[in-house]
Design an enzyme around this catalytic site. Structure first.
Site, PDB file in Angstrom:
ATOM      1  N   VAL A 136       0.874  -1.175   0.000  1.00 25.85           N
ATOM      2  CA  VAL A 136       0.000   0.000   0.000  1.00 25.85           C
ATOM      3  C   VAL A 136       0.907   1.219   0.000  1.00 25.85           C
ATOM      4  CG1 VAL A 136      -1.560   1.370   1.484  1.00 25.85           C
ATOM      5  CG2 VAL A 136      -2.005  -1.066   1.101  1.00 25.85           C
ATOM      6  N   CYS A 137       0.471   2.263  -0.703  1.00 25.49           N
ATOM      7  CA  CYS A 137       1.168   3.563  -0.654  1.00 25.49           C
ATOM      8  C   CYS A 137       2.621   3.385  -1.137  1.00 25.49           C
ATOM      9  CB  CYS A 137       1.064   4.101   0.770  1.00 25.49           C
ATOM     10  SG  CYS A 137       1.466   5.839   1.004  1.00 25.49           S
ATOM     11  N   THR A 138       3.556   4.088  -0.531  1.00 21.36           N
ATOM     12  CA  THR A 138       4.940   4.012  -0.992  1.00 21.36           C
ATOM     13  C   THR A 138       5.627   2.703  -0.590  1.00 21.36           C
ATOM     14  OG1 THR A 138       5.576   5.333   0.937  1.00 21.36           O
ATOM     15  CG2 THR A 138       5.283   6.502  -1.145  1.00 21.36           C
ATOM     16  N   ALA A 187      -2.772   2.431  -4.104  1.00 20.72           N
ATOM     17  CA  ALA A 187      -2.433   3.853  -4.034  1.00 20.72           C
ATOM     18  C   ALA A 187      -2.221   4.255  -2.567  1.00 20.72           C
ATOM     19  CB  ALA A 187      -3.536   4.661  -4.711  1.00 20.72           C
TER      20      ALA A 187
END
Lengths: 276, 276
Positions: A136-138, A187
């Site tokens: 998830v995310c970075t 994202a």
């Protein structure tokens, strides 16, 4: 005594109900009578975003009552990037070698993990056998730094998706959740909820996912429209970029030296999808 | 060096930008030049739902870089209802007496807190002076057990809203986030994200809220429509009810004996709204 760690058990109990289910819902996967627990390892590290972890953990825990590991270099508290500490339950050394789900969160501490040899070695090893390799995310930048996204379509937090992912050999995709083979990337931050439901459906069928969604009352109703740069507009985007600037700058620096042969270390042909 | 604990500081840095802001956005509250940190206390207890806490914590942390307290009877790890532990930073005794936000999460451990004298005494005391008295999910039942929702419009997780809230003197409202005076209650679990953005806007203006939303990339896109009983349908709802049955049954039992005079203990006229 039912509780939310036993959504899987409740699914079994509902077998009779399912047998009488209206035909329009029969496309949803039916649970098998015996469902093995899902083996999940979620990475924790200093400067992670706690919500990246806790959203998916809450939605997937019912699949893995005793087999969900919160993994860090060593057991104990790990401080998030908003000052909240989660407790790692399992060290790298003690983490099961065979996993159904390997998960990496993002956060302000992303760049340090992209440079951390022990973390990257752990991820490469477990990813080589895991059924699903996810972020998830970075967190996708950390997977990328481990060479695990080369040639894969992937997403990340909007602040880094198009600028940093390509440095790691990934093909950036602007979507909430991206499946490519057994790689699943989401994202930024809150996308972990959408990711976890999509993954839960692959792991145990849509009925499990829908049940977890209802238990979490996930019928989102944000009071503002500002969840993407386009929706938020240039002023708010500029402000958010200022907050995320250090993360992006450091991640870009961490990614720059990772070119072949480093990427080559994890460079196997994309495995065929092993989804059910 | 900017990071996501400093969204407030970024708002200051963006003052010049705001001065040049397009006129259509001028309805958003402008930040004042000096903004005091917001004093927040979030209750932790065994069997809480971690996501109830971590969603709002992540979105509000930028307002309270050093003044956000994760409060429990004593400092240390607190186990959630999905087996993930958060660390309490502050004991009841050491929690500041003057708060801007008092927050109570829900979870499978709700009923035990509804009966816990130390917890109820702590909540009554801090609520008597807090600017906002708030909850997510079945946290509203704990507020109610402390006598803090008598006569207020309030919401809760769908599993308990209409059945248990009235036993505590509250007027149930089927909405995602309910403001009544200085009481703010939210629906189940994931409603904490919507709650936190709505509250952040009241505390610091819509620009802060929108910035926090964009940093969290909160543009939800659930893969299924199953976040409410109506959307999920009767079979999935029955399954979710089985998972939540113990929580609801125990909460109902805990609420039953709480009638006047117990409710009378916390029974002051609703304070006028102190929102800005």
């Amino acid at each position: 005594m039912a509780n939310r760690r036993e959504i899987g058990a409740a699914a079994l109990a509902a077998a009779a109900l399912l047998a009488a289910r209206p035909s329009q819902a029969l496309d949803a996967a039916r649970p098998s009578v015996w469902m093995p627990p899902v083996r999940i390892a979620m990475l924790l590290y200093p400067g992670m975003t706690a919500l990246d972890v806790v959203g998916p953990q809450g939605l997937l825990a019912g699949l893995a009552p005793d087999t969900l590991h919160l993994v860090a270099r060593s057991v104990g508290p790990v401080l998030s990037d908003t000052g909240l500490s989660l407790i790692a339950t399992t060290s790298f050394a003690d983490c099961p070698t065979e996993l159904d789900v390997l998960f990496v969160p993002g956060g302000d501490g992303t760049a340090a993990q992209m440079r951390d040899g022990a973390t990257l070695a752990f991820l490469r090893d477990r990813a080589s056998r895991a059924r699903w390799v996810t972020s998830v995310c970075t967190g996708s930048l950390i997977l990328g730094a481990a060479g695990l996204l080369k040639g894969y379509r992937a997403t990340s937090h909007w602040c880094a998706r198009d600028t940093v992912l390509p440095l790691l050999g990934a093909i950036p995709v602007d979507d909430r959740v991206v499946f490519d083979g057994n790689r699943v990337t989401a994202a930024g931050v809150s996308a972990g909820l959408d990711f976890a439901l999509a993954l839960a459906a692959r792991l145990r069928g849509e009925d499990y996912a829908r049940t977890a969604q209802l238990v979490a009352e996930y019928a989102p109703k944000p009071p503002f429209e500002a969840g993407s740069p386009a929706a938020a507009g240039p002023i708010i985007t500029q402000r958010a970029q200022a907050i995320l600037d250090t993360l992006v700058t450091e991640a870009r620096k961490a990614a720059a030296p990772i070119q072949p042969p480093e990427l080559g270390l994890g460079d196997a042909p994309p495995p065929a999808s092993r989804e059910d």
